[in-house]
Write a protein that holds these residues in place. Structure first.
Motif, PDB file in Angstrom:
ATOM      1  N   PRO A  49       0.816  -1.226   0.000  1.00  0.00           N
ATOM      2  CA  PRO A  49       0.000   0.000   0.000  1.00  0.00           C
ATOM      3  C   PRO A  49       0.849   1.275   0.000  1.00  0.00           C
ATOM      4  CG  PRO A  49      -0.643  -1.482   1.778  1.00  0.00           C
ATOM      5  CD  PRO A  49       0.596  -2.048   1.189  1.00  0.00           C
ATOM      6  N   LEU A  50       0.215   2.358  -0.442  1.00  0.00           N
ATOM      7  CA  LEU A  50       0.884   3.665  -0.480  1.00  0.00           C
ATOM      8  C   LEU A  50       1.150   4.195   0.922  1.00  0.00           C
ATOM      9  CD1 LEU A  50       1.054   4.712  -3.390  1.00  0.00           C
ATOM     10  CD2 LEU A  50      -0.510   6.507  -2.737  1.00  0.00           C
ATOM     11  N   PHE A  51       0.333   3.794   1.883  1.00  0.00           N
ATOM     12  CA  PHE A  51       0.573   4.245   3.257  1.00  0.00           C
ATOM     13  C   PHE A  51       0.595   3.062   4.206  1.00  0.00           C
ATOM     14  CE2 PHE A  51      -3.767   3.910   4.880  1.00  0.00           C
ATOM     15  CZ  PHE A  51      -4.535   4.011   3.725  1.00  0.00           C
ATOM     16  N   GLU A  52       1.313   3.279   5.297  1.00  0.00           N
ATOM     17  CA  GLU A  52       1.511   2.222   6.295  1.00  0.00           C
ATOM     18  C   GLU A  52       1.349   2.861   7.673  1.00  0.00           C
ATOM     19  OE1 GLU A  52       2.443  -1.059   5.867  1.00  0.00           O
ATOM     20  OE2 GLU A  52       3.155  -1.129   3.791  1.00  0.00           O
ATOM     21  N   THR A  54       2.641   4.442  10.874  1.00  0.00           N
ATOM     22  CA  THR A  54       3.860   5.239  11.066  1.00  0.00           C
ATOM     23  C   THR A  54       4.941   4.437  11.784  1.00  0.00           C
ATOM     24  OG1 THR A  54       2.498   7.205  11.126  1.00  0.00           O
ATOM     25  CG2 THR A  54       4.715   7.424  12.044  1.00  0.00           C
ATOM     26  N   GLU A  55       4.508   3.641  12.740  1.00  0.00           N
ATOM     27  CA  GLU A  55       5.424   2.856  13.550  1.00  0.00           C
ATOM     28  C   GLU A  55       6.378   1.988  12.711  1.00  0.00           C
ATOM     29  OE1 GLU A  55       3.170   0.233  15.985  1.00  0.00           O
ATOM     30  OE2 GLU A  55       4.984  -0.540  16.961  1.00  0.00           O
ATOM     31  N   LEU A  56       5.879   1.535  11.543  1.00  0.00           N
ATOM     32  CA  LEU A  56       6.716   0.676  10.689  1.00  0.00           C
ATOM     33  C   LEU A  56       8.002   1.407  10.316  1.00  0.00           C
ATOM     34  CD1 LEU A  56       7.167  -1.865   8.893  1.00  0.00           C
ATOM     35  CD2 LEU A  56       5.990  -0.623   7.069  1.00  0.00           C
ATOM     36  N   PHE A  57       7.888   2.691   9.975  1.00  0.00           N
ATOM     37  CA  PHE A  57       9.073   3.423   9.541  1.00  0.00           C
ATOM     38  C   PHE A  57       9.910   3.869  10.737  1.00  0.00           C
ATOM     39  CE2 PHE A  57       5.832   3.925   6.216  1.00  0.00           C
ATOM     40  CZ  PHE A  57       6.471   3.180   5.235  1.00  0.00           C
ATOM     41  N   LEU A  58       9.248   4.173  11.876  1.00  0.00           N
ATOM     42  CA  LEU A  58      10.006   4.549  13.078  1.00  0.00           C
ATOM     43  C   LEU A  58      10.912   3.387  13.469  1.00  0.00           C
ATOM     44  CD1 LEU A  58       7.291   6.288  15.351  1.00  0.00           C
ATOM     45  CD2 LEU A  58       8.834   7.301  13.677  1.00  0.00           C
ATOM     46  N   ARG A  59      10.328   2.195  13.490  1.00  0.00           N
ATOM     47  CA  ARG A  59      11.116   1.019  13.887  1.00  0.00           C
ATOM     48  C   ARG A  59      12.011   0.511  12.767  1.00  0.00           C
ATOM     49  NH1 ARG A  59       6.861  -3.038  16.301  1.00  0.00           N
ATOM     50  NH2 ARG A  59       8.398  -4.614  15.737  1.00  0.00           N
ATOM     51  N   GLY A  60      11.519   0.569  11.547  1.00  0.00           N
ATOM     52  CA  GLY A  60      12.229  -0.051  10.432  1.00  0.00           C
ATOM     53  C   GLY A  60      13.354   0.798   9.868  1.00  0.00           C
ATOM     54  N   VAL A  61      13.108   2.089   9.725  1.00  0.00           N
ATOM     55  CA  VAL A  61      14.109   2.946   9.065  1.00  0.00           C
ATOM     56  C   VAL A  61      14.969   3.661  10.099  1.00  0.00           C
ATOM     57  CG1 VAL A  61      14.407   4.870   7.444  1.00  0.00           C
ATOM     58  CG2 VAL A  61      12.599   3.201   7.063  1.00  0.00           C
ATOM     59  N   GLY A  62      14.385   3.958  11.280  1.00  0.00           N
ATOM     60  CA  GLY A  62      15.164   4.571  12.365  1.00  0.00           C
ATOM     61  C   GLY A  62      14.751   6.006  12.635  1.00  0.00           C
ATOM     62  N   THR A  84       1.523   6.936   7.591  1.00  0.00           N
ATOM     63  CA  THR A  84       2.578   7.656   6.870  1.00  0.00           C
ATOM     64  C   THR A  84       2.625   7.201   5.418  1.00  0.00           C
ATOM     65  OG1 THR A  84       3.912   8.017   8.850  1.00  0.00           O
ATOM     66  CG2 THR A  84       5.093   7.999   6.768  1.00  0.00           C
ATOM     67  N   LEU A  85       2.700   8.184   4.522  1.00  0.00           N
ATOM     68  CA  LEU A  85       2.899   7.842   3.110  1.00  0.00           C
ATOM     69  C   LEU A  85       4.289   7.238   2.985  1.00  0.00           C
ATOM     70  CD1 LEU A  85       1.563  10.962   1.133  1.00  0.00           C
ATOM     71  CD2 LEU A  85       0.335   8.928   1.887  1.00  0.00           C
ATOM     72  N   ARG A  86       4.379   6.094   2.339  1.00  0.00           N
ATOM     73  CA  ARG A  86       5.631   5.346   2.223  1.00  0.00           C
ATOM     74  C   ARG A  86       6.816   6.218   1.762  1.00  0.00           C
ATOM     75  NH1 ARG A  86       4.227   1.245  -2.137  1.00  0.00           N
ATOM     76  NH2 ARG A  86       4.054   3.130  -3.338  1.00  0.00           N
ATOM     77  N   PRO A  87       7.836   6.442   2.640  1.00  0.00           N
ATOM     78  CA  PRO A  87       8.999   7.213   2.184  1.00  0.00           C
ATOM     79  C   PRO A  87      10.044   6.341   1.498  1.00  0.00           C
ATOM     80  CG  PRO A  87       9.191   6.796   4.535  1.00  0.00           C
ATOM     81  CD  PRO A  87       7.906   6.142   4.094  1.00  0.00           C
ATOM     82  N   GLU A  88       9.922   5.025   1.674  1.00  0.00           N
ATOM     83  CA  GLU A  88      10.867   4.083   1.055  1.00  0.00           C
ATOM     84  C   GLU A  88      10.197   2.709   1.036  1.00  0.00           C
ATOM     85  OE1 GLU A  88      13.504   1.687   2.810  1.00  0.00           O
ATOM     86  OE2 GLU A  88      11.666   1.336   3.936  1.00  0.00           O
ATOM     87  N   PRO A 116       5.830   4.700  -6.210  1.00  0.00           N
ATOM     88  CA  PRO A 116       6.109   6.068  -5.762  1.00  0.00           C
ATOM     89  C   PRO A 116       6.463   6.103  -4.281  1.00  0.00           C
ATOM     90  CG  PRO A 116       3.749   5.755  -6.061  1.00  0.00           C
ATOM     91  CD  PRO A 116       4.405   4.478  -6.496  1.00  0.00           C
ATOM     92  N   MET A 117       7.372   6.998  -3.938  1.00  0.00           N
ATOM     93  CA  MET A 117       7.802   7.199  -2.550  1.00  0.00           C
ATOM     94  C   MET A 117       7.570   8.673  -2.224  1.00  0.00           C
ATOM     95  SD  MET A 117       9.078   4.218  -1.865  1.00  0.00           S
ATOM     96  CE  MET A 117       9.265   2.813  -2.973  1.00  0.00           C
TER      97      MET A 117
END
Ligand code: HAM
Length: 425
Positions: A49-52, A54-62, A84-88, A116-117
């Motif tokens: 999905p285009l959005f996930e 937010t916690e996924l990116f906080l934990r996953g990307v840092g 959050t709209l997927r940044p990566e 898209p990111m």
């Protein structure tokens, strides 16, 4: 008042735009080569999905990364959940892998996406708030050859697109233990020069000192000349892995430059990291990059499997191709343009157009009842290959004059032979 697109985003259109890299047929061409290259390396497509959450990116990307701390498009949905709209693309693919227990489908999974990111970055040439990435994620193989194979995929893609003068920078940032020791040495080193560091790097010294290494600030760069090198802090296992990756790249004849300052901006990397830069992109010169990120799956609650991948910006690929004047396909246009004269011809030609289209021929028809001259003008603007003008006479005889637009030559042809004739060309 008219409404324009928000800053940092753009439309991809078949025509009517000044910058040629936004032409949709070029995107289709590049995406076609991407899909075929992914197929040759046996990677399969995922669409997340285009959005996930937010916690996924906080934990996953840092949380300490620029992408997460400064650039995310985050909002509360109507259920008061932070989205959050997927940044990566890496963290979402890992989330999907875990959620669907993909490891049960085979111990190795080779996945790719074209998507898209969204990053709220300062918009400037080459840097967009919505950009598009081709990314691959190879899950389940720790061998150094895996790193080289995925870099080879990216390099092969660029070669198939005829990109020239690309440089692969590569580094090993070791394991978390190697980096902990290196971080201490780096902080100790910079303590003596805090006042000389750029404001950004002064902040990084607290939050993420490794990021100082790829600062573009001239004062930071001058200090970095004498800074400790991560290469001196690699464990023997990490060093061995790195040397084996380099040996495979040598074997595959992929030119690279060992770049000890390369750290990349996302927290999940370890061991191999790499980036490919293009000489024609100016300040935003990174066309693609990635690395090994063993441990991310586990951090997100999944199995502890090794992982390696990259992302490459499609905008930057097409911009580089245009900058290097690489031959690209012309915009597609219809093979046949039909100009019907009168009601009977309109009905008959609607049927003929349907038959030809069903046979795979691209046909456009004047439905607006234009005069022949005007319709011809339009056909010529559209760049169609052939034109037929059909009136009562043609309907009666069953024969029509087929005009080839490029040469102006005309030849009679029976309606029922059009299909074979156009296909044969
Ligand atoms: P990344 O380096 O942040 O990596 O982005 C990958 C590529 O996307 C960049 O090399 C660049 O070509 C393009 N790109 C990034 N930001 C922008 C922007 N604002 N405007 C235009 N192009 C941009 C990742 O995102 C990782 N997920 C890659 C990866 C996959 N690592 C392992 N697997």
């Amino acid at each position: 008042m008219t409404i324009s697109a928000p800053p940092g985003v753009f439309d991809i259109l078949p025509s009517g735009i000044k910058e040629p890299w936004k032409f949709s047929h070029l995107w289709q061409y590049v995406e076609g080569v991407i899909r075929d290259t992914a197929r040759c390396y046996s990677f399969k497509e995922v669409r997340t999905p285009l959005f996930e959450r937010t916690e996924l990116f906080l934990r996953g990307v840092g949380e300490g990364t620029d992408v997460v701390s400064k650039e995310m498009y985050t909002f509360l949905d109507r259920g008061n959940r932070s989205m959050t709209l997927r940044p990566e693309g890496t963290a979402p693919v890992m989330r999907a892998f875990i959620e669907h227990s993909l490891q049960q489908q085979g111990s190795e999974q080779r996945l790719f996406y074209i998507a898209p990111m969204f990053r709220y970055e300062r918009s400037q040439s080459g840097r967009y708030r919505q950009h598009h990435q081709f990314g691959v994620e190879a899950i389940g193989c720790a061998a150094p050859e895996q790193d080289a194979e995925v870099i080879d995929l990216l390099y092969t893609l660029y070669r198939r697109l005829q990109l020239k003068g690309l440089a692969v920078s590569i580094n090993s940032i070791g394991t978390a233990q190697c980096r902990a020791k290196f971080r201490t040495a780096l902080v100790d080193f910079f303590q003596a020069f805090v006042a000389q560091l750029s404001p950004d790097s002064q902040q990084r010294l607290q939050s993420n000192p490794l990021r100082i290494l790829d600062s573009k600030d001239p004062a930071d760069r001058a200090l970095l000349v004498n800074a400790p090198s991560i290469q001196d802090y690699l464990s023997s296992e990490a060093k061995e892995h790195f040397l084996a990756v380099l040996a495979s790249l040598d074997l595959l004849k992929i030119p690279y430059k060992i770049t000890p300052q390369l750290v990349r901006g996302l927290d999940y990397y370890n061991k191999t990291v790499f980036e490919v830069v293009s000489g024609v992109l100016g300040a935003q010169d990174s066309i693609g990059g990635g690395g090994r990120y063993d441990g991310l799956l586990k951090t997100l609650g999944g199995p502890d499997l090794p992982t390696f991948g990259f992302g490459t910006g499609i905008e930057r690929i097409i911009q580089t191709m245009i900058g290097q004047q690489i031959a690209m396909p012309a915009p597609p246009s219809a093979s046949l343009y039909i100009i019907p004269m009168g009601e009977a011809a309109r009905a008959q030609m609607l049927l003929l157009a349907q038959r030809l289209r069903q046979a795979g021929i691209s046909v456009q028809m004047d439905l607006a009842g234009r005069k022949v001259g005007k319709a011809m003008q339009l056909a010529s603007q559209l760049g169609v290959r052939y034109v037929i003008v059909v009136g009562e006479r043609e309907l009666e005889s069953g024969v029509v004059e087929l005009k080839e637009m490029a040469t102006g030559s005309v030849q009679p042809i029976a309606f029922h032979l059009l299909e074979t004739f156009i296909q044969e060309i």
